[in-house]
Write an enzyme that holds these catalytic residues in place. Structure first.
Site, short mmCIF file in Angstrom:
data_model
loop_
_atom_site.label_atom_id
_atom_site.label_comp_id
_atom_site.label_asym_id
_atom_site.label_seq_id
_atom_site.Cartn_x
_atom_site.Cartn_y
_atom_site.Cartn_z
N CYS A 1 0.80 -1.23 0.00
CA CYS A 1 0.00 0.00 0.00
C CYS A 1 0.83 1.28 0.00
O CYS A 1 0.42 2.27 -0.62
CB CYS A 1 -1.02 0.01 1.14
N HIS B 1 -3.04 2.42 6.69
CA HIS B 1 -3.52 2.60 5.33
C HIS B 1 -3.01 3.92 4.79
O HIS B 1 -2.79 4.87 5.53
CB HIS B 1 -5.05 2.59 5.34
#
Lengths: 326, 359
Positions: free
Chosen positions: A88, A164
C-alpha cells in the site's frame, strides 16, 4: 530464490520512500514528513506534487465527493486498485508519481505507465503487484535475510499491517483522493496550483476529527521536488543576482548575501539529513544475522552468555508475576 | 415495586451471554461468573467489544476492534464444545469465553454475527436500523438440562441438588478479576471446561416493550481544534499503535531481552570482541568502535533481533542453523538457539583443551 508475488512490509519513513522512488528510476523527487497542516509549513516544501496521508484504517470510508465531480475521472487519472496489502505504501506513492506530468519517471516507469494506460483500475493494480521492478525495489527495504524473507509471518510485525495510505493529488484542475481500497478516484472539486494543498488539508482534518477521541497515529508526507535541487537553484539564482549588482548597491548586496547564507545553511542541513537517511537505509538492508550470531558466539566463548540469559529469564518472571497480581 | 427489577434493555449490535475463561498455568479454567459479551459503536466511532459481569452489571472488558483485526472461533479441543476464542491478529492476543445460554443452537449464529460486525461494521449497522424491534432471545434455563448439557455424558461427580446449590452461590462469587493476558502458544487447553456455571435467570419477565433501539448519535466535537500534536511522533508510527486495552505480551524470550543495550555496551568495550565483529558490519561502515556501538544500538539492529526471534519461534530456520554450523534443532526457538551456541562454544573449548594436552 524467487519471491514471486511476495511483498514485504516496509517502514513508513521518508528516507525509505525517497530512496524507493529513486530506486524505481525516478529523478529529482523526495518525500518529506509534514508535521503541521498550516500553509506556512507546506510553503517551505513547495513544489509539492502530492500528499500522502497515513492512518489506522477503519473500514472503507471515502470522502464525500464534491457535487460537481465527474465520473469519467478514470480517463485522465491514473488509479490502481490495491491488490496486495503490503504494497500500500508503494502504491500510494505511485499514484502521485503517475499523475504528475512534471515528474521525470525514467524509462521503466514511463513504459509501465503507457503499458497500463488503458487498463481498468483492478488490472492496473494487478500489473503493479506483478511488476518485478517495483516489487524488487520495494522489497529491498525490508527483511534482509533470505530465510526470513520466505516466511511471510505477518503476526511478527505487530500492528504495521493495519495502516492505510491515501494520496491526494491535483490533476487537470481538480483535486483527487486516491485510495486503492476504494472503487475509483474521488473528485474533491476544482483547485489550482496555489490552493490545492489547503483543500487537501481540509479533507484530511475531517478524517482526523473523526478519530480525535482515540489514540491513533497519523502521519502526513509530501512528495516534493528534491530539496537539494531546489536549494541549489535558489543559490545559483542569488549568486547570479549578486554578480549583476553594481558596487553602489551595498544594501542590496548585503540582503542578497544574507539570503544566500540562509540558503546555504538549509542546504547543509538537507545534505546531512540525506546522509543520515542513506545510512539508515543501508542498515535496513543489511543482513544482521552474521553479526548477531558472532556476537552471541563470542559471548558464549567468554562464558558471558549464560549470565545474560539467566538475567533475562529472571526479569521476565518478575514481570509476569507483577502483572498476574493485578 | 417489583421484586424482580426489570433492567433497561438497550439494543446492542451483538449481544449474548458468555463467561470468561482464565488461564491457570497451561490450562484454561472457566471464570464462573455470569457475563455477557456485547459490541457497540462508541462515541469515537470505533467498534468496541465489551464483557460485562451480569450480576453487578459492571463492564470489565472494553476493547476497540478494527475491521478484520480480530476473529472469534470455536475451540474444538474443549469437549463441551462451547468455548470460543477471540483472536487478535494484530497483537496475537487471545481471549477465551464460554457460552452461557442454555440453548447452544444459536452459538455459531451469534459468533458469526460478531465476526461479521468486526469485518463489515457498516452493513451490520444498517441491518440493525432496519430490524428495529426484532426478537429477543428468551433465556430461561433449567439446572437439570444445563447439567446434562455440560457434563456431555460424563459423570461430574455431583448431583443435581449440589449443582443447584452451586448455582445459587455462583453469582455471589466475587473474587479477583481474572487476568486476561494472552495464552502463550497454540496448544489446546488441557482441561475440558466442566462445571461451567450457567445463569439461572430470575425475573425473566422481559417484555418486548422494554426493548429500545439505542440511538447512535454522532456527537460533533464542537470547537475542537485539531491538535498538530497528532501529526507528530513519526519515528514511532509503526511501533506505537496504542490500542487502549489488551496489550501485547509475548511469553517467550526474545534475543532483545538477552542482548540488552546496557549489556552490549559493556561487552563491546572489550577490544577483541569489537574487532572480531567489524567484518560483519555493513560494507559502507567505518570499522571503528564508535560505529560498532552506534550500529548495535540502532533501531534497525534491534528490529532485526526482534524479527530473528520471531522467526526462531516459528521453528522454520533449520537451514539457516546449518549454515551457522549449528544443529538444525537450534532453530526451534530462541532458547534452543542460544543453547546450541553455548554448546558449540563448549565443544570448541574442549577441543582446544584436548589439542593443548597433546602438545
Amino acid at each position: 530464490m524467487s519471491d514471486a508475488g511476495n511483498w514485504c512490509l516496509i517502514e513508513s519513513d521518508p528516507g525509505v520512500f525517497t530512496e524507493l522512488i529513486s530506486g524505481m528510476g525516478v529523478s529529482g523527487i523526495q518525500v518529506e514528513e509534514v508535521f503541521s497542516l498550516d500553509e506556512s509549513s507546506l510553503d517551505k516544501l513547495k513544489p509539492i506534487y502530492g500528499l500522502i496521508f497515513l492512518f489506522k484504517w477503519q473500514g472503507a470510508q471515502s470522502s464525500m465527493p464534491h457535487p460537481d465531480s465527474q465520473d469519467d475521472a478514470n480517463d485522465h487519472v491514473f488509479f490502481a486498485k490495491q491488490i496486495i496489502n503490503n504494497a500500500c505504501a508503494t502504491q500510494a506513492i505511485l499514484s502521485i508519481l503517475m499523475n504528475n506530468s512534471d515528474i521525470e519517471l525514467g524509462e521503466d516507469l514511463s513504459n509501465f505507465k503507457s503499458f497500463t494506460a488503458d487498463f481498468p483500475p483492478d488490472l492496473k493494480g494487478l500489473a503493479i503487484s506483478n511488476s518485478d521492478l517495483i516489487r524488487g525495489v520495494h522489497n529491498s527495504f525490508s527483511r534482509s535475510d533470505p530465510f526470513i524473507n520466505e516466511m511471510q509471518d505477518s503476526s511478527a510485525q505487530g500492528d504495521e499491517d493495519l495502516f492505510h495510505f491515501i494520496s491526494y493529488v491535483p490533476v487537470h484542475g481538480a483535486l483527487y483522493e486516491l485510495d486503492g481500497l476504494s472503487s475509483g478516484p474521488v473528485n474533491l472539486g476544482p483547485c489550482n496550483e496555489e490552493n490545492w494543498t489547503e483543500k487537501a488539508n481540509q479533507v484530511i482534518m475531517e478524517r482526523m476529527r473523526k478519530y480525535s477521541e482515540s489514540e491513533i497515529h497519523f502521519s502526513l508526507m509530501a512528495v516534493t521536488k528534491d530539496r537539494i535541487d531546489t536549494l541549489q537553484e535558489q543559490l545559483d539564482e542569488f549568486s547570479g543576482l549578486l554578480m549583476s549588482l553594481g558596487d553602489a548597491d551595498q544594501e542590496q548586496r548585503r540582503e542578497f548575501e544574507s539570503q544566500i547564507s540562509v540558503l546555504q545553511y538549509e542546504y547543509e542541513q538537507e545534505k546531512t539529513k540525506r546522509a543520515r537517511w542513506k545510512r539508515e537505509n543501508r542498515l535496513r538492508q543489511h543482513n544482521f544475522i552474521p553479526l548477531t550470531y558472532n556476537l552471541l558466539r563470542l559471548l558464549a566463548e567468554r562464558k558471558k552468555l549464560q549470565p545474560l540469559i539467566d538475567a533475562a529469564k529472571a526479569k521476565k518472571r518478575l514481570e509476569s508475576e507483577r502483572s498476574d497480581k493485578k | 415495586m417489583s421484586l424482580f427489577p426489570i433492567p433497561q434493555r438497550v439494543r446492542h449490535l451483538v449481544e449474548f451471554n458468555a463467561g470468561k475463561c482464565i488461564r491457570d498455568g497451561d490450562q484454561l479454567k472457566p471464570d464462573l461468573r455470569k457475563g455477557v459479551i456485547f459490541m457497540d459503536q462508541g462515541d469515537d466511532q470505533l467498534l468496541h467489544f465489551y464483557w460485562k459481569e451480569r450480576v453487578g452489571n459492571t463492564t470489565e472488558e472494553d476493547l476497540i476492534i478494527f475491521p478484520e483485526e480480530a476473529e472469534m472461533k470455536r475451540v474444538p479441543e474443549c469437549t463441551t464444545g462451547r468455548v470460543y476464542r477471540l483472536h487478535f491478529k494484530s497483537s496475537n492476543q487471545r481471549l477465551f469465553f464460554w457460552m452461557q445460554d442454555k440453548d447452544d443452537s444459536k452459538d455459531e449464529e451469534r459468533v458469526a454475527k460478531l465476526n461479521r460486525l468486526i469485518n463489515d461494521t457498516q452493513s451490520v449497522l444498517e441491518e440493525q436500523r432496519r430490524n428495529a424491534g426484532a426478537d429477543m432471545e428468551e433465556e430461561s434455563e433449567s439446572a437439570a438440562d444445563m447439567l446434562n448439557l455440560l457434563s456431555g455424558g460424563q459423570d461430574l461427580g455431583i448431583n443435581q441438588e449440589q449443582f443447584l446449590q452451586f448455582l445459587q452461590t455462583a453469582g455471589g462469587l466475587g473474587g479477583t478479576i481474572p487476568n486476561t493476558s494472552p495464552i502463550g502458544g497454540d496448544g489446546p487447553p488441557n482441561q475440558s471446561v466442566i462445571a461451567s456455571a450457567p445463569s439461572s435467570r430470575r425475573g425473566s419477565g422481559q417484555s418486548d416493550s422494554e426493548q429500545q433501539q439505542s440511538a447512535e448519535t454522532v456527537p460533533e466535537n464542537e470547537g475542537s481544534q485539531l491538535s498538530t500534536n497528532q501529526l507528530h511522533d513519526l519515528r514511532n508510527i509503526l511501533s506505537e499503535i496504542r490500542v487502549p486495552q489488551g496489550t501485547d505480551r509475548t511469553n517467550s524470550l526474545e534475543l532483545g531481552n538477552v542482548l540488552t543495550p546496557e549489556a552490549i555496551r559493556s561487552i563491546l568495550s572489550d577490544q577483541d570482541i569489537a574487532s572480531a565483529l567489524f567484518p560483519h558490519l555493513p560494507e559502507t561502515s567505518d570499522n571503528t568502535n564508535e560505529e560498532l556501538q552506534e550500529i548495535i544500538h540502532s533501531p534497525q539492529f534491534r528490529q532485526s533481533l526482534h524479527r530473528l526471534s520471531a522467526a526462531l519461534q516459528s521453528g522454520q530456520l533449520g537451514p539457516l542453523m546449518t549454515q551457522l554450523g549449528l544443529d538444525p534443532s537450534a532453530g526451534n526457538g530462541v532458547e534452543a538457539f542460544l543453547a546450541a551456541i553455548e554448546e558449540q562454544a563448549r565443544r570448541r573449548d574442549d577441543q582446544d583443551r584436548d589439542s593443548m594436552d597433546q602438545d
